[in-house]
Design a protein around this motif. Structure first.
Motif, mmCIF file in Angstrom:
data_model
loop_
_atom_site.group_PDB
_atom_site.id
_atom_site.type_symbol
_atom_site.label_atom_id
_atom_site.label_comp_id
_atom_site.label_asym_id
_atom_site.label_seq_id
_atom_site.Cartn_x
_atom_site.Cartn_y
_atom_site.Cartn_z
ATOM 1 N N LEU A 101 0.862 -1.184 0.000
ATOM 2 C CA LEU A 101 0.000 0.000 0.000
ATOM 3 C C LEU A 101 0.896 1.230 0.000
ATOM 4 O O LEU A 101 1.762 1.372 0.862
ATOM 5 C CB LEU A 101 -0.905 0.012 1.232
ATOM 6 N N THR A 102 0.695 2.106 -0.949
ATOM 7 C CA THR A 102 1.537 3.300 -1.041
ATOM 8 C C THR A 102 1.180 4.281 0.060
ATOM 9 O O THR A 102 0.103 4.230 0.663
ATOM 10 C CB THR A 102 1.371 3.992 -2.403
ATOM 11 N N HIS A 103 2.112 5.209 0.304
ATOM 12 C CA HIS A 103 1.836 6.271 1.280
ATOM 13 C C HIS A 103 0.540 7.002 0.912
ATOM 14 O O HIS A 103 -0.301 7.285 1.780
ATOM 15 C CB HIS A 103 2.997 7.277 1.297
ATOM 16 N N GLY A 139 -8.362 10.924 4.453
ATOM 17 C CA GLY A 139 -9.276 11.482 3.471
ATOM 18 C C GLY A 139 -8.619 12.345 2.421
ATOM 19 O O GLY A 139 -9.298 12.882 1.553
ATOM 20 N N ALA A 140 -7.310 12.499 2.490
ATOM 21 C CA ALA A 140 -6.592 13.309 1.501
ATOM 22 C C ALA A 140 -5.104 13.014 1.631
ATOM 23 O O ALA A 140 -4.619 12.615 2.699
ATOM 24 C CB ALA A 140 -6.850 14.804 1.725
ATOM 25 N N ALA A 141 -4.393 13.207 0.536
ATOM 26 C CA ALA A 141 -2.944 13.074 0.589
ATOM 27 C C ALA A 141 -2.383 14.205 1.436
ATOM 28 O O ALA A 141 -2.848 15.339 1.367
ATOM 29 C CB ALA A 141 -2.369 13.116 -0.826
ATOM 30 N N GLY A 142 -1.417 13.903 2.277
ATOM 31 C CA GLY A 142 -0.864 14.928 3.155
ATOM 32 C C GLY A 142 0.582 14.639 3.485
ATOM 33 O O GLY A 142 1.290 13.973 2.729
ATOM 34 N N ASP A 143 1.001 15.121 4.633
ATOM 35 C CA ASP A 143 2.378 14.946 5.066
ATOM 36 C C ASP A 143 2.601 13.489 5.481
ATOM 37 O O ASP A 143 1.987 13.007 6.436
ATOM 38 C CB ASP A 143 2.663 15.875 6.256
ATOM 39 N N VAL A 144 3.486 12.810 4.752
ATOM 40 C CA VAL A 144 3.750 11.395 5.018
ATOM 41 C C VAL A 144 4.331 11.194 6.421
ATOM 42 O O VAL A 144 4.235 10.100 6.981
ATOM 43 C CB VAL A 144 4.700 10.828 3.937
ATOM 44 N N GLN A 145 4.897 12.250 6.982
ATOM 45 C CA GLN A 145 5.489 12.122 8.316
ATOM 46 C C GLN A 145 4.443 11.707 9.346
ATOM 47 O O GLN A 145 4.747 10.967 10.279
ATOM 48 C CB GLN A 145 6.154 13.448 8.728
ATOM 49 N N ILE A 170 4.724 8.357 11.785
ATOM 50 C CA ILE A 170 4.584 8.395 13.253
ATOM 51 C C ILE A 170 3.626 7.295 13.718
ATOM 52 O O ILE A 170 3.914 6.563 14.676
ATOM 53 C CB ILE A 170 4.086 9.778 13.711
ATOM 54 N N TYR A 171 2.492 7.162 13.035
ATOM 55 C CA TYR A 171 1.516 6.148 13.431
ATOM 56 C C TYR A 171 2.032 4.739 13.169
ATOM 57 O O TYR A 171 1.754 3.812 13.952
ATOM 58 C CB TYR A 171 0.183 6.381 12.703
ATOM 59 N N ILE A 172 2.753 4.548 12.080
ATOM 60 C CA ILE A 172 3.348 3.235 11.809
ATOM 61 C C ILE A 172 4.337 2.876 12.919
ATOM 62 O O ILE A 172 4.374 1.731 13.410
ATOM 63 C CB ILE A 172 4.061 3.223 10.439
ATOM 64 N N ARG A 173 5.115 3.869 13.343
ATOM 65 C CA ARG A 173 6.075 3.633 14.432
ATOM 66 C C ARG A 173 5.341 3.222 15.712
ATOM 67 O O ARG A 173 5.753 2.308 16.426
ATOM 68 C CB ARG A 173 6.903 4.893 14.669
ATOM 69 N N ILE A 198 4.763 -5.366 10.098
ATOM 70 C CA ILE A 198 4.522 -4.209 9.231
ATOM 71 C C ILE A 198 5.844 -3.874 8.549
ATOM 72 O O ILE A 198 6.768 -3.341 9.169
ATOM 73 C CB ILE A 198 3.991 -3.006 10.021
ATOM 74 N N LEU A 199 5.935 -4.202 7.277
ATOM 75 C CA LEU A 199 7.185 -4.092 6.541
ATOM 76 C C LEU A 199 7.222 -2.820 5.701
ATOM 77 O O LEU A 199 6.211 -2.424 5.111
ATOM 78 C CB LEU A 199 7.365 -5.308 5.632
ATOM 79 N N THR A 200 8.377 -2.194 5.652
ATOM 80 C CA THR A 200 8.559 -0.970 4.861
ATOM 81 C C THR A 200 9.006 -1.311 3.451
ATOM 82 O O THR A 200 9.923 -2.117 3.257
ATOM 83 C CB THR A 200 9.623 -0.061 5.513
ATOM 84 N N GLU A 201 8.327 -0.741 2.471
ATOM 85 C CA GLU A 201 8.785 -0.782 1.081
ATOM 86 C C GLU A 201 9.396 0.598 0.819
ATOM 87 O O GLU A 201 8.678 1.577 0.603
ATOM 88 C CB GLU A 201 7.616 -1.064 0.128
ATOM 89 N N THR A 202 10.698 0.679 0.862
ATOM 90 C CA THR A 202 11.406 1.955 0.858
ATOM 91 C C THR A 202 10.978 2.868 -0.288
ATOM 92 O O THR A 202 10.995 2.459 -1.457
ATOM 93 C CB THR A 202 12.926 1.723 0.773
ATOM 94 N N GLY A 203 10.583 4.080 0.089
ATOM 95 C CA GLY A 203 10.176 5.065 -0.909
ATOM 96 C C GLY A 203 8.815 4.833 -1.527
ATOM 97 O O GLY A 203 8.347 5.618 -2.350
ATOM 98 N N VAL A 204 8.136 3.750 -1.112
ATOM 99 C CA VAL A 204 6.864 3.372 -1.744
ATOM 100 C C VAL A 204 5.724 3.363 -0.733
ATOM 101 O O VAL A 204 4.714 4.042 -0.892
ATOM 102 C CB VAL A 204 6.982 1.995 -2.432
ATOM 103 N N GLY A 205 5.870 2.562 0.324
ATOM 104 C CA GLY A 205 4.782 2.448 1.290
ATOM 105 C C GLY A 205 5.039 1.324 2.271
ATOM 106 O O GLY A 205 6.179 1.095 2.674
ATOM 107 N N TYR A 206 3.972 0.572 2.600
ATOM 108 C CA TYR A 206 4.069 -0.473 3.603
ATOM 109 C C TYR A 206 3.305 -1.715 3.162
ATOM 110 O O TYR A 206 2.395 -1.652 2.350
ATOM 111 C CB TYR A 206 3.515 0.012 4.950
#
Length: 227
Positions: free
Chosen positions: A175-177, A186-192, A196-199, A215-223
């Motif tokens: 799943l992408t950011h 509900g909208a694209a926003g600050d990925v930060q 934080i929530y993933i952490r 919960i695995l990170t796909e670098t530069g893509v998503g999770y």
């Protein structure tokens, strides 16, 4: 009718198609081949494959257009993108359009087959799988909105639960950011905010949050949630 799981390979390079045909055939797949996007779209309808391997660099149209047309037609055909190393933007765009996963060239055949089987399992889940998901010692009951780890209840905030639910529903799929932000906020926003929530989720669910196995990170893509 040919034996094996029908798989549609879409690539304009004959050596790649030959490699995939000779490798996938003995592993229980019936290979169907297309050298461009138009042929692929026709075969997707007439041959009814169970999964598609799609190269993005096709001679007649971008692979993303193939994905867009299939999804616009209502097709739920699992699509795994074959992308060149470093084509991060292409991966993200393909996933946002509706691809299920991606494998970077050059790829190992064992990894590719594992990704194909995960995509097939995900299709079964879409068609009516169990509402309870289990991975390791973590269990998620989507019907009761209950999360446990090693049998003990885990308290999640509404946003944490919404993120986890998305990952569970699409377990094994990247799943992408943007997809997660759009669904949860509900909208694209600050990925930060998402990071934080993933952490926080990892702190509550992982045995070692610094070396996540769920919960695995796909670098530069998503999770991706480990399937």
């Amino acid at each position: 009718m040919s034996d094996g799981v029908p798989i549609l390979i879409v690539d304009d390079e004959p050596p790649i198609r030959r490699l995939l045909r000779t490798s996938l055939g003995p592993n229980g797949f019936h290979v169907i081949e297309a050298e461009n996007g138009e042929i692929a779209l026709k075969l997707a309808v007439h041959e009814k494959p169970d999964v598609m391997l799609l190269d993005l660099g096709l001679p007649d149209m971008d692979g993303g257009e193939v994905i867009r047309r299939l999804r616009a037609s209502g097709s739920k055909l699992p699509i795994i993108v074959l992308s060149s190393r470093g084509d991060e933007k292409g991966k993200v765009e393909a996933l946002d359009l509706g691809a299920d996963d991606y494998v970077t060239k050059p790829f190992g055949m064992a990894e590719l087959i594992a990704r194909i089987r995960a995509a097939l399992r995900h299709r079964v889940q879409d068609d009516g799988g169990t509402p309870v998901f289990q991975t390791g010692d973590v269990s998620v009951d989507l019907t009761r909105r209950k999360v446990t780890r090693a049998g003990e209840p885990v308290k999640l905030s509404p946003k944490e639960y919404d993120i986890l639910r998305m990952l569970v529903v699409h377990a094994g799929k990247v799943l992408t950011h943007r997809m997660l932000m759009q669904e949860v906020w509900g909208a694209a926003g600050d990925v930060q905010y998402l990071r934080i929530y993933i952490r926080q989720l990892r702190q509550k669910l992982e045995q070692d949050p610094e070396r996540p196995e769920i919960i695995l990170t796909e670098t530069g893509v998503g999770y991706r949630l480990a399937d």
